[in-house]
Design an enzyme around this catalytic site. Structure first.
Site, mmCIF file in Angstrom:
data_model
loop_
_atom_site.group_PDB
_atom_site.id
_atom_site.type_symbol
_atom_site.label_atom_id
_atom_site.label_comp_id
_atom_site.label_asym_id
_atom_site.label_seq_id
_atom_site.Cartn_x
_atom_site.Cartn_y
_atom_site.Cartn_z
ATOM 1 N N GLU A 145 37.204 32.669 41.084
ATOM 2 C CA GLU A 145 36.704 32.651 39.702
ATOM 3 C C GLU A 145 37.482 31.720 38.782
ATOM 4 O OE1 GLU A 145 36.235 36.697 38.265
ATOM 5 O OE2 GLU A 145 34.338 36.842 39.338
ATOM 6 N N GLU A 304 30.070 38.652 44.990
ATOM 7 C CA GLU A 304 30.592 39.949 44.536
ATOM 8 C C GLU A 304 29.557 40.663 43.689
ATOM 9 O OE1 GLU A 304 34.236 39.966 42.310
ATOM 10 O OE2 GLU A 304 35.118 38.392 43.539
HETATM 11 C C1 GLA Z 1 36.034 39.672 39.636
HETATM 12 C C2 GLA Z 1 37.084 39.245 40.642
HETATM 13 C C3 GLA Z 1 37.467 40.336 41.591
HETATM 14 C C4 GLA Z 1 37.498 41.667 40.919
HETATM 15 C C5 GLA Z 1 36.161 41.940 40.285
HETATM 16 C C6 GLA Z 1 36.054 43.317 39.674
HETATM 17 O O1 GLA Z 1 34.771 39.268 39.922
HETATM 18 O O2 GLA Z 1 36.721 38.110 41.370
HETATM 19 O O3 GLA Z 1 38.720 39.991 42.148
HETATM 20 O O4 GLA Z 1 38.508 41.670 39.966
HETATM 21 O O5 GLA Z 1 35.964 40.996 39.276
HETATM 22 O O6 GLA Z 1 34.794 43.542 39.107
#
Ligand code: GLA
Ligand code: ZN
Length: 664
Positions: A145, A304
């Site tokens: 991210e 995710e």
């Molecule tokens: C983000 C991060 C993860 C985690 C999620 C939790 O997307 O990439 O490592 O922290 O949020 O929702």
């Protein structure tokens, strides 16, 4: 990728080794076939500089490989170990207020720190060498991210070089940023400073600026700096493993700081993390999935998502029975080729211990969430290989542009309610509710494949874009634009001669003034004999060649044009001079959709979400989702179709959150 991945982030390094086998058994019950590992393990992999220890990761890789799991392997460069901050303080970002970060958190590396670049590069080199040719590693996941800005000396130094490259001379730069205002003229390159709170930016996290040209360039530069880090890691990986695709996970709604369209060409496959608040309307995630799919015009990974609650939103209700599968399949309906969660096992400690997971704190499998995960797993096992690689063909393109996003939201005046994403969503919703496939495209995309292009608030029109639009419409394309469009060039200086600047020809109008609608007031627009509410801004329009479709019906400009239509060459261009409410816009788009010969996928799909993906062999897969509150009937067209999720005949009713993937 040859398999439809069902899995997600797994952090066995947070757990004793003797628990791993049991975890894998549980995952298998749900037909989970993949795990994303090593996202934040730098401290473990390199406990001191240059001393690498992959022994634990080796065991994890072996365990998962023995169980036949596909592995998405992270490079671990998103959270830096403590020793690194101590030894090389410049690896840490300087924030918008001018304060340098200390050890803690994650995502706080300076993209222009040579030390960070070297240390991250070295780690990735070792990892890629060590894990090359591992047949179970199906994707490399770089960092995590990417986002945020740094305002340190290193960044300032590199920014000056970047500007020299772009503008060549200080005269050109002063002119581009119109620096005669407020005595801002720059006489030497080293007088240029980053646009932070101590300089020309202001407002929370730099949401406002004195010199938009400078601030927009700074955002472009920071986005590129992070992109260079991604490219550096990717090149190192490719030296050792030329086969497995390399990605980094995009995120947010969407992330304002990163120009994903510029990044897309460097990604082998787009991946996206999808988290939405409980009150987000269902067209919002759909919009984002369309954006992700359109970045490369290819399926993307849903890297995710949450099995149920997240821990970091103001309120995190449980996902209701059926909601998890419906929201995961919504991503697939719009082009995702994986379903992955954060995370596979709920943490015992740390800030995310109350974030849902496949294995929850109860560690039981007789739970509601786990049973739903099993059910979804069975369905994806049945249908995944058919869905994998299938594509979506859209005839409508909605323009989304990051430079425009930045410049539009930096505007001082005429209303404080400049929200780029919201303005775009007004228009996306028109197609979502009609079940019309839509790509979310960049200004650099090929326009010719679309029958209709919608460019709301196209505030910044860079060189050549107006000609491209003119040409598209001249050749028969249909084009819609709105208030706050065609106002500035790529350095944020206004086009003189009346708004919408270079879009005057194609729209056949010019705008003399724009009124701001203040809170508590509503403007009304009369369209086809009925009044609709409008707000935000009202353009005072002079039609030249265009004909008037709607007029304002109150205020001193009552009776003057609010919406126009212009025949231009073989095509048409509409100008919408105000922010119409949803019913008014729906009325307008009944007309525009008809005029542009755009068809819905089904004519009786009211309140259902319907998309179509087509496999390489031409098999049509219709995703039918009931995201509404009530039971809905299956559209007529699908009666007798087969549901590939269940291998049963299509059922003629869809419960709330019901999803079917139908084929003839
Ligand atoms: C983000 C991060 C993860 C985690 C999620 C939790 O997307 O990439 O490592 O922290 O949020 O929702
Ligand atoms: Zn920096």
């Amino acid at each position: 990728m040859n398999t439809f991945l069902y899995g997600g982030d797994y952090n066995p390094d947070q757990w004793p080794e003797d628990t791993w086998s049991k975890d894998i058994q549980v995952f298998k019950k749900a037909d989970i076939n993949s795990a994303t590992i090593n996202i934040f393990s730098w401290a473990l992999l390199e406990p001191e500089e240059g001393k690498y220890d992959f022994s634990e990761l080796d065991k994890v890789v072996k365990k998962l490989s023995d169980a036949n799991f596909d592995i998405v392997i992270g490079t671990s460069t998103a959270a830096m170990p403590a020793w690194m901050f101590k030894k090389y303080p410049d690896v840490a970002r300087v924030d918008y207020q001018g304060r340098r970060h200390v050890f803690g958190q994650r995502y706080n590396f300076c993209p222009n720190s040579k030390n960070y670049q070297r240390l991250a590069g070295n780690l990735v080199e070792e990892l890629a060498k060590h894990y090359q040719n591992n047949p179970n590693i199906v994707v490399w996941h770089v960092n995590n991210e990417y986002g945020g800005n740094c305002y340190c000396e290193n960044c300032q130094h590199e920014f000056r070089k970047w500007l020299k490259d772009k503008y060549q001379t200080l005269d050109a730069l002063n002119k581009a940023w119109n620096m005669n205002v407020w005595s801002h003229t720059i006489y030497d390159w080293d007088e240029i400073v980053v646009s932070n709170e101590l300089g020309d930016a202001w407002g929370p996290e730099g949401s406002e600026t004195i010199v938009a040209g400078l601030s927009i360039d700074y955002l472009r530069f920071q986005s590129e700096s992070l992109q260079n880090l991604f490219k550096m890691e990717k090149q190192i990986i490719k030296k050792h493993d030329s086969e497995a695709p390399v990605t980094t996970n995009f995120h947010s709604l969407p992330n304002k700081m990163i120009d994903y369209q510029k990044w897309a060409k460097d990604q082998d496959i787009i991946s996206y993390d999808s988290y939405h608040t409980y009150d987000a309307p269902t067209y919002k995630p759909a919009f984002l999935y369309n954006l992700m799919r359109s970045l490369k015009h290819q399926p993307f990974m849903l890297m995710e998502s949450a099995p149920s609650q997240v821990n970091w939103q103001p309120y995190s209700p449980l996902k209701r029975p059926g909601q998890m599968a419906a929201t995961e399949l919504q991503a697939v309906a719009h082009g995702a080729d994986t379903v992955q969660f954060f995370q596979l096992k709920q943490a015992v400690g740390g800030s995310e211990k109350f974030h849902s997971a496949v294995i929850a704190h109860s560690q039981r499998t007789d739970t509601r969430v786990f049973k739903e995960l099993v059910d979804l797993g069975h369905k994806l096992k049945r249908a995944g290989s058919t869905i994998l690689g299938s594509t979506i063909n859209a005839k409508v393109g909605i323009v989304f542009d990051w430079s425009n996003f930045w410049s539009y939201e930096y505007v001082d005046g005429i209303s404080q309610d400049m929200d780029y994403v919201d303005s775009i969503l007004d228009y996306y919703r028109q197609f979502y509710e009609r079940n019309i496939p839509t790509d979310i495209i960049s200004v650099d995309d090929d326009f010719s494949k679309y029958d209709l292009i919608v460019a709301p608030v196209l505030y910044m029109v860079k060189d050549g874009l107006a000609e491209k639009i003119n040409n598209y419409v001249e050749c028969g394309g249909n084009f819609v634009t709105t208030y706050m469009s065609g106002m500035v060039d790529s350095t944020d200086n206004v086009y003189l001669g009346g708004y919408p600047g270079p879009l005057k020809n194609v729209t056949g109008i010019w705008v003399e003034e724009s009124d701001a609608v203040v809170p508590g007031h509503t403007t009304t627009v009369s369209l086809k004999g009925k009044d609709y509410k409008a707000g935000f801004v009202c353009d005072l329009i002079h039609p030249e060649q265009a004909k008037v479709l709607a007029e304002y019906s109150n205020e001193f400009y009552a009776g003057t044009p609010a919406i126009t239509e212009n025949k231009y060459g073989q095509g048409k261009a509409w100008y919408v001079g105000t922010r119409l409410d949803h019913t008014g816009l729906t009325q307008l788009f009944n007309h525009i959709v008809l005029e542009s010969n755009i068809e819905s996928l089904v004519c009786d799909g009211d309140k259902l979400e319907v998309t179509k993906r087509v496999t390489q062999d031409g098999q049509e897969l219709y995703f039918v989702l009931n995201m509404s509150n009530e039971v809905r009937n299956l559209p007529q067209k699908f009666i007798g179709y087969q549901d590939i999720l269940t291998d049963k005949k299509a059922s003629d009713k869809l419960e709330r959150w019901g999803v079917q993937v139908l084929t003839k």
